[in-house]
Design an enzyme around this catalytic site. Structure first.
Site, PDB file in Angstrom:
ATOM      1  N   ALA A  50       0.732  -1.296  -0.049  1.00 30.24           N
ATOM      2  CA  ALA A  50      -0.246   0.029  -0.015  1.00 30.24           C
ATOM      3  C   ALA A  50       0.944   1.255  -0.025  1.00 30.24           C
ATOM      4  CB  ALA A  50      -1.048  -0.008   1.338  1.00 30.24           C
ATOM      5  N   GLN A 186       3.139 -13.331  -1.682  1.00 30.46           N
ATOM      6  CA  GLN A 186       4.286 -12.390  -1.390  1.00 30.46           C
ATOM      7  C   GLN A 186       4.970 -12.777   0.040  1.00 30.46           C
ATOM      8  OE1 GLN A 186       0.982 -12.143  -2.138  1.00 30.46           O
ATOM      9  NE2 GLN A 186       0.648  -9.979  -2.966  1.00 30.46           N
ATOM     10  N   ASP A 227      -4.005  -2.280   3.950  1.00 34.15           N
ATOM     11  CA  ASP A 227      -4.397  -1.361   2.590  1.00 34.15           C
ATOM     12  C   ASP A 227      -4.940  -0.385   3.082  1.00 34.15           C
ATOM     13  OD1 ASP A 227      -2.995  -4.175   1.767  1.00 34.15           O
ATOM     14  OD2 ASP A 227      -2.715  -2.771   0.009  1.00 34.15           O
ATOM     15  N   ASN A 237      -6.639  -6.106   4.622  1.00 33.54           N
ATOM     16  CA  ASN A 237      -5.109  -6.528   4.448  1.00 33.54           C
ATOM     17  C   ASN A 237      -5.161  -7.698   3.398  1.00 33.54           C
ATOM     18  OD1 ASN A 237      -2.279  -6.294   4.652  1.00 33.54           O
ATOM     19  ND2 ASN A 237      -2.397  -7.852   5.954  1.00 33.54           N
TER      20      ASN A 237
HETATM   21  O1  MRU Z   1      -1.297  -7.093  -3.162  1.00 32.95           O
HETATM   22  P1  MRU Z   1      -0.330  -6.479  -2.234  1.00 32.95           P
HETATM   23  O2  MRU Z   1       0.763  -7.402  -2.309  1.00 32.95           O
HETATM   24  O3  MRU Z   1       0.105  -5.225  -2.693  1.00 32.95           O
HETATM   25  O4  MRU Z   1      -0.864  -6.534  -0.918  1.00 32.95           O
HETATM   26  C1  MRU Z   1      -0.037  -5.951   0.210  1.00 32.95           C
HETATM   27  C2  MRU Z   1      -0.490  -6.284   1.413  1.00 32.95           C
HETATM   28  O5  MRU Z   1      -1.520  -6.754   1.719  1.00 32.95           O
HETATM   29  C3  MRU Z   1       0.100  -5.550   2.624  1.00 32.95           C
HETATM   30  O6  MRU Z   1      -0.092  -6.317   3.813  1.00 32.95           O
HETATM   31  C4  MRU Z   1      -0.230  -4.109   2.942  1.00 32.95           C
HETATM   32  O7  MRU Z   1      -0.239  -3.352   1.832  1.00 32.95           O
HETATM   33  C5  MRU Z   1       0.743  -3.271   3.929  1.00 32.95           C
HETATM   34  S1  MRU Z   1       2.266  -3.073   3.112  1.00 32.95           S
HETATM   35  C6  MRU Z   1       3.003  -2.156   4.423  1.00 32.95           C
END
Ligand code: MRU
Length: 342
Positions: A50, A186, A227, A237
């Site tokens: 995010a 991830q 997010d 999230n």
């Molecule tokens: O789809 P992504 O990889 O962008 O999702 C990211 C997440 O869900 C993270 O946990 C969130 O963005 C926090 S990052 C500091």
């Protein structure tokens, strides 16, 4: 001014992103030359997390301004970037801020300076979150985390992973259980890569092992990122976070969410209003990465692929924000609503 993080390199002459879809196998820096490329990179999750997508989108607009784009075009590009992904409010917050500058005091220097500030502020916000959260972790803790919330997801040390990193730097002996994080991995690809580089002891698990580990008493704290946080404390999230929170509640494992204020949506009173990104069926049929693709489901199988879920506030032990650590009581008294437009 040059800006550099583990996933972005920006200077007036050159803008590069670390293509996160190629990690951990290859560390490939991709040159970004225009806003269209940045939109494609955000949608494909080459740039993700995010806070980072807000920072990267702002720098992309700065590059466009430096290349001579007219005010009207920049406004249009800000709108297109704003719409690149729907859930992370950091992207919208960054684009609103850039749009205001482009609209009101349009000058190339100001556009560039604002984007640079968004980057450096994020570094500072991560640092504050790490400081506010580090003492929640004690020597000997076994911590579970979901998705990737580290340097790859922000311009700084990260949010949840930044706290874990800071506790490790304090010399605390900790162990991290890393949820693999289906469907795009991830955790397995990115968090494991970061923790390995930082020499933080870890064990990678598949998502469906987390509740079992808690039942065995092997996890005594959980830290995740977000997010979008609604003003009642509900938060979105990466898909799977809600299940982790439910299991943590049942097993009485403290569950913390960490995020900068740029993740708080003052216009969003509860999790029910958070838009959830839906993604392509290929991600559920199997795995499609830059190096390999394997599909195990029969072709054409109907899928459901929400990229995020919402964890209700009553499952959260504490909100670690850059302004401090908030308890359920403070959240229920409306501390996040200050300045709210609702
Ligand atoms: O789809 P992504 O990889 O962008 O999702 C990211 C997440 O869900 C993270 O946990 C969130 O963005 C926090 S990052 C500091």
């Amino acid at each position: 001014m040059k800006l550099e993080s583990i996933s972005l390199r920006w200077s007036p002459e050159r803008f590069e992103i670390l293509d996160q879809t190629q990690l951990p196998t290859r560390e490939v820096w991709e040159k970004i030359e225009n806003v269209e490329q940045m939109i494609e990179a955000i949608k494909a999750l080459k740039v993700r997390g995010a806070p980072l997508i807000g920072v990267a989108a702002a720098l992309s607009l700065a590059q466009s301004a430096q290349k001579g784009s007219a005010q009207q075009l920049l406004l249009q590009q800000a709108k297109q970037l704003y719409e690149a992904r729907p859930t992370a409010v950091n992207l919208m917050n960054a684009m609103d801020r850039m749009t205001a500058i482009i609209q009101n005091i349009f000058s190339i220097d100001e556009v560039v300076r604002t984007a640079q500030n968004i980057f450096t502020e994020d570094v500072d916000l991560c640092d504050r979150i790490a400081e506010n959260g580090k003492n929640l972790i004690q020597d000997g803790d076994s911590i579970l985390t979901h998705c990737n919330t580290g340097g790859l997801a922000t311009a700084g040390v990260g949010t949840a992973l930044g706290i874990i990193r800071r506790a490790h730097e304090q010399g605390k002996k900790i162990h991290v259980y890393v949820d693999e994080t289906r469907p795009l991995l991830q955790g397995g690809r990115l968090t494991a890569w970061e923790l390995q580089k930082l020499n933080i002891p870890m064990t990678l698990i598949t998502d469906n092992m987390a509740a079992h580990l808690m039942s065995l008493g092997k996890v005594n704290k959980i830290f995740v990122g977000s997010d979008r946080i609604a003003t009642n404390g509900d938060f979105a999230n990466k898909i799977g976070t809600y299940g982790v929170a439910l299991a943590a509640h049942y097993h009485k494992v403290p569950f913390y969410v960490a995020a900068p204020f740029t993740t708080v949506d003052l216009d969003c009173p509860s999790g029910a209003q958070i838009p959830i990104e839906q993604r392509a069926p290929e991600e559920v049929w199997g795995f499609k990465g830059s190096q390999a693709e394997v599909f195990w489901a029969p072709q054409g199988t109907p899928t459901y692929n929400p990229a995020f879920d919402v964890t209700p506030h009553n499952l959260v032990t504490g909100w670690v924000l850059d302004q401090g650590l908030y308890t359920q009581k403070e959240i229920s008294e409306g501390i996040l609503k200050r300045g709210s437009k609702c």
